[in-house]
Design an enzyme around this catalytic site. Sequence first.
Site, short mmCIF file in Angstrom:
data_model
loop_
_atom_site.label_atom_id
_atom_site.label_comp_id
_atom_site.label_asym_id
_atom_site.label_seq_id
_atom_site.Cartn_x
_atom_site.Cartn_y
_atom_site.Cartn_z
CG HIS A 12 -16.67 13.76 20.56
ND1 HIS A 12 -17.22 14.83 19.88
CD2 HIS A 12 -16.61 12.73 19.67
CE1 HIS A 12 -17.48 14.46 18.63
NE2 HIS A 12 -17.12 13.19 18.47
CG HIS A 41 -18.88 12.89 14.72
ND1 HIS A 41 -18.12 11.80 14.31
CD2 HIS A 41 -20.18 12.54 14.54
CE1 HIS A 41 -18.93 10.84 13.91
NE2 HIS A 41 -20.18 11.25 14.04
CG ASP A 69 -14.05 13.06 13.72
OD1 ASP A 69 -13.42 12.00 13.93
OD2 ASP A 69 -15.29 13.14 13.84
CG ASP A 91 -15.52 10.39 11.47
OD1 ASP A 91 -14.86 11.35 11.03
OD2 ASP A 91 -15.86 10.28 12.67
N1 Q9C Z 1 -24.40 4.36 16.98
C1 Q9C Z 1 -15.76 10.24 16.91
O1 Q9C Z 1 -15.82 10.13 15.69
N2 Q9C Z 1 -22.64 8.28 18.38
N3 Q9C Z 1 -16.82 10.03 17.69
C2 Q9C Z 1 -22.86 7.60 17.17
C3 Q9C Z 1 -23.93 5.54 16.33
C4 Q9C Z 1 -21.46 8.99 18.65
C5 Q9C Z 1 -18.10 9.68 17.12
C6 Q9C Z 1 -24.05 6.73 17.24
C7 Q9C Z 1 -20.48 9.18 17.57
C8 Q9C Z 1 -19.18 9.68 18.13
C9 Q9C Z 1 -14.48 10.57 17.57
ZN ZN Z 2 -16.09 11.47 14.31
#
Ligand code: Q9C
Ligand code: ZN
Length: 360
Positions: A172, A210, A208, A297
């Site tokens: 990100h 995301h 991933d 994830d």
């Molecule tokens: N409380 C990666 O998997 N926000 N980043 C989630 C949950 C951001 C994930 C909110 C998630 C980022 C690298």
């Molecule tokens: Zn992720």
Amino acid sequence: MKTVFNAAHAAHAPTHEIFRGRLVPAFETPARAEFLVAALQGTTHAAASTHDGFVVPRDFGVAPLARVHAGAYLQFIQGAWDEWAAEAASAGNTDPGAAFPAVWPAPGMRRDVVPANFAARMGLYSMDSGTPLTAGSWAAAYGGAQATLTGLALLREGERSAYVLTRPPGHHAGVDFFGGYCFVNNVAIAAQAALDAGAAKVAILDVDYHHGNGTQAIFYDRADVFFASIHGDPRTEYPFYLGHADERGAGAGLGFNFNLPLAAGSPVSEWFAALDTALTALRTYGPELLIVSLGVDTFAGDPISHFGLLRPHFHELGQRLATFGRPTLLVQEGGYATADVGLNVRAVLDGFDGLALAPD
Ligand code: Q9C
Ligand code: ZN
């Protein structure tokens, strides 16, 4: 395959993050790496001669990071905790919690004048309030970049593949911002280093959950890095503002960006169909090197994501990556079902190496 271990990961130990108006236990924690270490120790993926079988990162310095990230951003991240702690101390607090951004320059506001105010610079150099900046964030992120560059060096020295066991993740992070638990973009740094060392074409496959917004943006107008990503549809899933199917690259990079967003809750069969589509596109591109943003994830038990992969599916992923047939650098990204992260990654590595799926 050999595993490079970023032991400096432990320096970044956030306890909390902001969620639904409250501080909740952080999802991206040192325990993730501890489970990865436990799952790989004693396996063929931890058979190097040093550090419990893990390869110790070499130090390539900050220059390869500066090939991707803005110098002003790197300087800010490097000194941010000290600034935050000094500011807190001058207000009488000698034990501040993690720093979170709370103000950002909206469109139409100035980005060209760097504010003196610390909170204002936190906003200038970030994309969300979900990423705790801690005393060891820079040390851990720097170590992760070095570990990734070390993995790349192993490929150059003849290894068919290497796995980088690191956190915090990286995909990100953009040229000049952190977010999504990421501070420096490890896969982008490795791709650029490979090009600088003489490669002509590098492929990055991001699996991933995301979308890898940072990686995409860094290479969006370039033809020397093909970025392909399978991820939760940004209409509903983080990072929301990038990752749609119509983002195909720009200028010289047109046609070298390929997003395969899938609705949250999509069946695993659709995920593997997307994987085949992505690998076919990458094969046509013909890169010398494949770099994988390996988030797990996508696991059915992930607490913040909505795909349904199970252990055997991660094994299958490893097998399909191996059939791509290029030197492959696998770099750890997300995965927040902490106790399962290690076993899921081991399944990928076993699949890649043609080993049977190990029982839990
Ligand atoms: N409380 C990666 O998997 N926000 N980043 C989630 C949950 C951001 C994930 C909110 C998630 C980022 C690298
Ligand atoms: Zn992720």
